[in-house]
Every structure is written in C-alpha cells, then in structure tokens.
Design a protein around this motif. Structure first.
Motif, short mmCIF file in Angstrom:
data_model
loop_
_atom_site.label_atom_id
_atom_site.label_comp_id
_atom_site.label_asym_id
_atom_site.label_seq_id
_atom_site.Cartn_x
_atom_site.Cartn_y
_atom_site.Cartn_z
N GLN A 1 3.29 36.34 83.10
CA GLN A 1 4.25 36.68 82.05
C GLN A 1 4.31 35.58 80.99
N THR A 2 3.24 34.85 80.85
CA THR A 2 3.19 33.75 79.89
C THR A 2 3.77 34.21 78.56
N ASN A 3 4.83 33.56 78.12
CA ASN A 3 5.43 33.92 76.83
C ASN A 3 5.08 32.80 75.86
N VAL B 1 12.50 47.37 59.37
CA VAL B 1 11.77 47.71 60.59
C VAL B 1 12.65 47.52 61.82
N ARG B 2 12.30 48.28 62.86
CA ARG B 2 12.85 48.03 64.19
C ARG B 2 11.69 47.46 65.00
N LEU B 3 11.81 46.22 65.41
CA LEU B 3 10.74 45.60 66.22
C LEU B 3 10.89 46.03 67.66
N ILE B 4 9.79 46.51 68.24
CA ILE B 4 9.79 46.94 69.65
C ILE B 4 8.59 46.26 70.31
N GLU B 5 8.85 45.38 71.25
CA GLU B 5 7.72 44.71 71.91
C GLU B 5 7.49 45.30 73.29
N ILE B 6 6.26 45.70 73.53
CA ILE B 6 5.84 46.17 74.86
C ILE B 6 5.36 44.95 75.64
N GLY B 7 5.94 44.70 76.80
CA GLY B 7 5.51 43.54 77.59
C GLY B 7 6.05 42.26 76.99
N ALA B 8 7.38 42.22 76.81
CA ALA B 8 8.00 41.12 76.05
C ALA B 8 8.21 39.85 76.86
N SER B 9 8.11 39.92 78.18
CA SER B 9 8.39 38.78 79.05
C SER B 9 9.83 38.31 78.80
N ALA B 10 10.03 37.11 78.25
CA ALA B 10 11.39 36.63 77.97
C ALA B 10 11.84 37.00 76.56
N GLY B 11 10.96 37.65 75.81
CA GLY B 11 11.34 38.10 74.45
C GLY B 11 11.22 37.02 73.39
N LEU B 12 10.49 35.95 73.67
CA LEU B 12 10.44 34.84 72.70
C LEU B 12 9.71 35.22 71.41
N LYS C 1 6.28 21.94 75.14
CA LYS C 1 7.40 21.55 74.28
C LYS C 1 7.88 22.75 73.47
N GLN C 2 6.93 23.52 72.94
CA GLN C 2 7.31 24.71 72.15
C GLN C 2 8.05 25.72 73.01
N LEU C 3 7.59 25.88 74.25
CA LEU C 3 8.26 26.82 75.15
C LEU C 3 9.71 26.39 75.37
N ARG C 4 9.89 25.09 75.67
CA ARG C 4 11.26 24.61 75.94
C ARG C 4 12.14 24.79 74.70
N SER C 5 11.59 24.48 73.52
CA SER C 5 12.38 24.62 72.29
C SER C 5 12.74 26.08 72.07
N ALA C 6 11.77 26.98 72.28
CA ALA C 6 12.03 28.40 72.05
C ALA C 6 13.06 28.92 73.06
N LEU C 7 12.99 28.44 74.30
CA LEU C 7 13.99 28.86 75.28
C LEU C 7 15.37 28.40 74.83
N GLY C 8 15.44 27.20 74.26
CA GLY C 8 16.71 26.68 73.74
C GLY C 8 17.25 27.59 72.64
N VAL C 9 16.37 28.04 71.75
CA VAL C 9 16.77 28.96 70.67
C VAL C 9 17.24 30.27 71.28
N ALA C 10 16.51 30.78 72.26
CA ALA C 10 16.81 32.09 72.84
C ALA C 10 18.13 32.08 73.62
N VAL C 11 18.40 30.98 74.32
CA VAL C 11 19.60 30.91 75.16
C VAL C 11 20.86 31.11 74.31
N SER C 12 20.84 30.62 73.07
CA SER C 12 22.04 30.72 72.23
C SER C 12 22.30 32.16 71.79
N ASP C 13 21.27 33.00 71.81
CA ASP C 13 21.44 34.40 71.42
C ASP C 13 20.27 35.18 72.01
N PRO C 14 20.34 35.50 73.31
CA PRO C 14 19.18 36.08 74.00
C PRO C 14 18.75 37.41 73.40
N PRO C 15 17.44 37.67 73.41
CA PRO C 15 16.95 38.94 72.87
C PRO C 15 17.33 40.11 73.79
#
Ligand SMILES: C[S@@+](CC[C@H](N)C(=O)[O-])C[C@H]1O[C@@H](n2cnc3c(N)ncnc32)[C@H](O)[C@@H]1O
Length: 350
Positions: A120-122, A145-156, A233-247
């Motif tokens: 599930q590598t995001n 647009v309405r974005l729809i991701e197939i196989g989004a994993s964590a949605g990053l 590092k990018q993964l951790r930063s993106a998780l930080g962004v996502a946690v504040s407003d999860p997809p």
C-alpha cells in the motif's frame, strides 16, 4: 530485462517475481537487490511468501513485513543494514545470513503479516505526475472536478493541492507546505493547473490506511525502501498534513463502490477517476470491468492512469482517457519515475 519483466504478476511464480524485482530496482535499493536474488535460490524464504493475498507482489510484502518488525523494535543484527534504523552507514559485509536468520527467528509473525497485509505504498512523489495530468484535464474541461482515487491507500495523493512543487524554474502550491516535491525534467515543460477547482475528493481502497493510527503509519513507513531518506521524510510530512484534515476514504473493492460514487458526484462537477500503482494488483478481467464501468457511467468521466506494470524498468506511464458517456478516447501524456524522481512530459519515447 527480458519478456518476463512485462508479464503480469498473476502469471509469475514468486521466484520469478523476486528475480524481476531485483532486476528492476537494482541501483535504487542495493540491499533489496541483494536480498531479492538470495530469496530466488532459497526454498525456505520463498515458502515464507506462499500465503500472500491475491495480486500482492511477494517481494514488496516480504520486505515490508521484515522492516515493519524492525521498526517495531524487534532486536536483531539485521537492523544494521537499515540506515534509518541504525543511524549509521550499513556494514560492508553480506546481509543475506542476517536476513535469513531474521526470517527464521520471526517466521510466525512474518507469515501472519504476509498473509494479511498489502502493498500500500503511498508515494507523494507521484503527485509530481498527477498535478500536470490534472492540468491536462483542466484544458479539456474548464469545469470543477470531483477527484476519485482507486486504490488510495492513506489518501495522500488526494491532498495534492496541499503540497509545494518545483518543476525547473516553476513552482506551484502553498509556499508554507512542509511537503516539498521536486523532480528532474527530462522533457517538457509540463503544464500546471491555472485554477484547480476540486469540488470534492474521495478515495477507495480495499483496506484504507488510517493516518491517525500509529500501526497503519508504521506499515506505510515499512513500505519505503531502506536508505530512501527523502521519501521517508516526505511521507512523514504528508502524514502530518493529512492528520490535521484526513481525506475521505471508502472501504471496498473499487469495482463495487465506484458506480455509487460516480452517481453521487455533485452537480456540475466532472468525476476525474485516477489510479496510481493500483491496477498492477488487478487481473486482466478486473481491468476490463473498470473500462466497461467507466464507459457506461451515464455521464462524462475523465480517467488518469499512473501505472507501472510488471516491474518494467523506469517506464510508468501517464495517460488520460476521456469517456464521453461511451468508449474512451485516450491520450498518452508522458512517463515518470515511480517515485517521481524524473518526469518526461510528452508522448515521445517507448
Ligand atoms: C501500491 S498502493 C498505491 C497507493 C497510491 N495510489 C499511491 O500511488 O501512492 C495500491 C493500493 O491499491 C489498493 N487496491 C488494490 N486493489 C483494489 C481494489 N480492487 N479496490 C480498491 N483498492 C484496491 C491496495 O489496497 C493499495 O492500497
């Protein structure tokens, strides 16, 4: 790379998968290349991967399961070969005996992980390809647009407009974003969106990853290859962004869930369905069903394809398909490195 490397994962034995993996990722992860070649010749290690879920690539799942246990603190000399864990330069010797010993020592835990977890590598670096693809969509549609991701994993990837991008001399996105994405332009320049109007966004996954769950986050981290500090590092930063407003993520098989999501799209918003390194886990029949589903959606749908089949070396493609409520009109937009290291915009090359 021979013909085997272009064959679908469903048509390969696990030994063939390890050989192809080692071949394809060679200079990007010397540790996994060495270990991948060793697994091919070791029936015990191969047997460990016999219980993977359907469509799951055995090398990725085994290596992630091992790193997941190490990240959880499993004490073993193997950790020395993972710079992110040891904090030091890896030893110069052969890692295979330590790896084999680790697999023997933690066999039960590894079998449990391998038979339940997915690749599930995001990879937020893939947004470097998604963003210009959305600019290409914008040129066609000039509509929200309405974005729809197939196989989004964590949605990053769904959060792509919260990241900052550099393409040569041009930049895009919020300057204060902690997620900084840069790529080498091999052709170009790629288009960038002028007025990205995302009315809403939703991801579908068989197993959505919860960015607020530390165990889920550890599995995501375990999927990043050792020594890839920038990605980590990018993964951790993106998780930080996502946690504040999860997809917004929906659990289920995309082929079951998609019809409802397509019909739910807000009026005036065109559904843009995209998939990034997800269809590699699908059979030919599933891929054909997706095409049928999109061409009979009863409305216009645009599809973005970011896929890399069968470990071909450096050939992930960016494609756009426009379904005008009927069979698609397709366009090849370019290709890119699977973690976004480079981008070749334009329909040239093989
Ligand atoms: C390798 S990950 C890629 C994640 C993300 N798209 C990216 O590029 O960073 C593939 C994802 O597809 C999901 N997946 C595979 N088959 C699926 C299906 N039939 N329906 C929904 N999700 C699926 C897996 O669970 C996994 O999370």
């Amino acid at each position: 790379m021979g013909l085997m490397s272009d064959r679908h994962i469903y048509d390969r034995s696990n030994a063939e998968q390890f050989a192809a993996f080692a071949d394809a990722v060679g200079d990007e992860t010397p540790l996994y290349t060495r270990l991948g070649r060793a697994v091919v010749d070791d029936p015990g290690l191969l047997d460990l991967t016999s219980g993977t879920l359907p469509g799951q690539p055995a090398p990725n799942v085994l290596f992630a399961a091992v790193q997941y246990l190490l990240l959880g603190g499993a004490p073993h000399e193997l950790a020395a070969w993972y710079p992110g864990l040891s904090g030091t330069t890896p030893p110069s010797g052969d890692p295979v005996p330590a790896f084999a010993d680790f697999c023997r020592s933690y066999e039960a835990e590894l079998r449990r992980l391998i038979s339940t977890r997915r690749t599930q590598t995001n990879e937020v670096g893939r947004c470097l390809a998604l963003l210009p693809a959305l600019a290409a969509v914008e040129r066609r549609l000039a509509a929200p647009v309405r974005l729809i991701e197939i196989g989004a994993s964590a949605g990053l990837l769904l959060l792509l407009d919260r990241y900052h991008y550099t393409y040569g001399a041009r930049t895009w996105g919020p300057t204060e974003s902690p997620v900084r994405l840069t790529t080498e332009l091999r052709a170009g320049p790629p288009p960038l969106p002028a007025h990205l109007d995302i009315q809403d966004r939703v991801g579908i996954d068989l197993n959505p990853i919860d960015v607020t769950n530390p165990d889920d986050a550890r599995w995501l981290e375990a999927l990043v290859w050792p020594g890839h500090e920038t990605r980590q590092k990018q993964l951790r930063s993106a998780l930080g962004v996502a946690v504040s407003d999860p997809p917004d993520l929906v659990a289920g098989d995309a082929l079951d869930v998609l019809p409802r999501i397509l019909s739910d799209a807000p009026p005036g918003a065109v559904p843009v369905v995209y998939h990034s390194f997800a269809l590699i886990q699908w059979s030919d029949d599933q891929r054909a069903r997706l095409d049928r589903l999109l061409s009979t959606a009863g409305r216009r749908v645009v599809r973005i394809w970011l896929e890399w089949f069968g470990y071909q070396r450096n050939r992930p493609l960016i494609r756009l398909f426009d379904y005008p409520d009927g069979p698609a009109d397709g366009e090849r937009l370019g290709r890119f490195h699977h973690h976004g290291r480079w981008l070749e915009w334009g329909a040239t090359g093989s």
